[in-house]
Design an enzyme around this catalytic site. Structure first.
Site, PDB file in Angstrom:
ATOM      1  N   CYS A   1       0.852  -1.193   0.000  1.00 18.97           N
ATOM      2  CA  CYS A   1       0.000   0.000   0.000  1.00 18.97           C
ATOM      3  C   CYS A   1       0.884   1.237   0.000  1.00 18.97           C
ATOM      4  CB  CYS A   1      -0.981  -0.021   1.154  1.00 18.97           C
ATOM      5  SG  CYS A   1      -0.522   0.985   2.548  1.00 18.97           S
ATOM      6  N   GLU A   2       0.473   2.224  -0.803  1.00 24.48           N
ATOM      7  CA  GLU A   2       1.321   3.405  -0.975  1.00 24.48           C
ATOM      8  C   GLU A   2       1.225   4.366   0.201  1.00 24.48           C
ATOM      9  OE1 GLU A   2      -0.014   5.052  -4.662  1.00 24.48           O
ATOM     10  OE2 GLU A   2      -1.500   6.349  -3.714  1.00 24.48           O
ATOM     11  N   HIS A   3       0.275   4.117   1.101  1.00 29.63           N
ATOM     12  CA  HIS A   3       0.144   5.022   2.247  1.00 29.63           C
ATOM     13  C   HIS A   3       0.970   4.592   3.444  1.00 29.63           C
ATOM     14  CE1 HIS A   3      -3.838   5.776   0.117  1.00 29.63           C
ATOM     15  NE2 HIS A   3      -3.075   6.819  -0.080  1.00 29.63           N
ATOM     16  N   HIS A   4       1.282   3.304   3.519  1.00 29.92           N
ATOM     17  CA  HIS A   4       2.066   2.808   4.663  1.00 29.92           C
ATOM     18  C   HIS A   4       3.253   1.942   4.259  1.00 29.92           C
ATOM     19  CE1 HIS A   4      -2.113   3.469   6.131  1.00 29.92           C
ATOM     20  NE2 HIS A   4      -1.482   4.057   7.124  1.00 29.92           N
TER      21      HIS A   4
ATOM     22  N   CYS B   1      -1.727  -3.010   6.518  1.00 31.65           N
ATOM     23  CA  CYS B   1      -1.904  -1.742   7.233  1.00 31.65           C
ATOM     24  C   CYS B   1      -3.245  -1.703   7.957  1.00 31.65           C
ATOM     25  CB  CYS B   1      -1.738  -0.544   6.306  1.00 31.65           C
ATOM     26  SG  CYS B   1      -2.977  -0.434   5.022  1.00 31.65           S
TER      27      CYS B   1
ATOM     28  N   HIS C   1      -4.853  -6.319   3.564  1.00 34.58           N
ATOM     29  CA  HIS C   1      -3.945  -5.174   3.714  1.00 34.58           C
ATOM     30  C   HIS C   1      -3.315  -5.220   5.100  1.00 34.58           C
ATOM     31  CE1 HIS C   1      -5.501  -2.606   0.251  1.00 34.58           C
ATOM     32  NE2 HIS C   1      -6.213  -3.718   0.198  1.00 34.58           N
TER      33      HIS C   1
ATOM     34  N   GLN D   1      -5.672  -0.392  -3.931  1.00 31.83           N
ATOM     35  CA  GLN D   1      -6.299  -1.528  -4.609  1.00 31.83           C
ATOM     36  C   GLN D   1      -7.279  -1.098  -5.704  1.00 31.83           C
ATOM     37  OE1 GLN D   1      -7.484  -4.748  -1.945  1.00 31.83           O
ATOM     38  NE2 GLN D   1      -9.012  -5.403  -3.437  1.00 31.83           N
TER      39      GLN D   1
HETATM   40 ZN   LIG Z   1      -2.193   1.450   3.919  1.00 29.78          ZN
END
Ligand SMILES: [Zn+2]
Length: 221
Positions: free
Chosen positions: A110-113, A181, A179, A151
């Protein structure tokens, strides 16, 4: 909301604006070797900032291993030169029904975490004049998975490319994934998983979509 709060709530909402992965203009000016060298340096800084002793035998090689893993494995799909060649063939058999390629492994992040997204993709299309080698579908899925992702965007990127190369709107892509995260931080929900589904053409028809959904219920052969 202050800036940090905004960053954190955005990450938890997994919000994305566009089908294209946001990349800098100069994203691939440097060679892979230069990138590995620089990431190695920066990751060493992160580890040191956390108080780890990089002179320890077990830790000293970690910055290089992480850098190489980022550039060559986990995120190789950022670089368009690594995109698989999607050669198609004439539909000589005249096969005009649904072809389903299912249980394609998803190994993404995931690009956020920068935490893993793991699961499976299921892809189907109804050929018109062109067909594609089966393993090309797996390769395309892997290529788009191997980059920092959300996703929702992942299914759209796969769908778009297949519609283009197969010259038909009649494509459906579904991804079901866990995920980390969500499971190992934040809400820490160990059991939930996420499904995204995107389609065009004949798959807008509920009966055809349901046929696909029924087929992908089979876990294996
Ligand atoms: Zn994430």
């Amino acid at each position: 909301m202050n800036n940090k709060e905004q960053i954190e709530s955005l990450g938890d909402n997994h919000f994305s604006m566009s089908i294209k992965t946001p990349l800098r203009e100069d994203a691939f000016d440097k060679s892979d070797d230069e990138k590995i060298k620089n990431i190695q340096h920066h990751f060493k800084m992160i580890m040191e900032e956390m108080g780890l002793d990089l002179t320890d035998d077990s830790l000293s090689g970690t910055p290089y291993r992480v850098a190489k893993m980022y550039v060559k494995e986990l995120f190789y799909g950022l670089n368009p030169v690594n995109k698989p060649k999607l050669s198609t063939f004439e539909n000589k058999y005249g096969y005009k029904k649904m072809l389903v390629e299912q249980n394609i492994t998803i190994d993404s992040a995931c690009e956020h975490h920068f935490l893993p997204i793991i699961g499976h993709a299921h892809v189907a299309y109804v050929p018109k004049d062109k067909v594609i080698g089966l393993s090309k579908i797996n390769r395309l899925v892997d290529y788009y998975a191997r980059r920092p992702q959300v996703q929702e965007r992942l299914v759209l990127q796969i769908l778009n490319d297949l519609q283009c190369v197969l010259d038909t709107e009649d494509v459906i892509v579904s991804v079901t994934a866990k995920h980390l995260c969500v499971s190992s931080r934040g809400i820490k929900d160990q059991s939930s998983f996420t499904t995204t589904l995107e389609y065009g053409g004949c798959f807008k028809e509920p009966s055809i979509r349901n046929e696909f959904l029924k087929i992908i219920e089979q876990e294996s052969v």
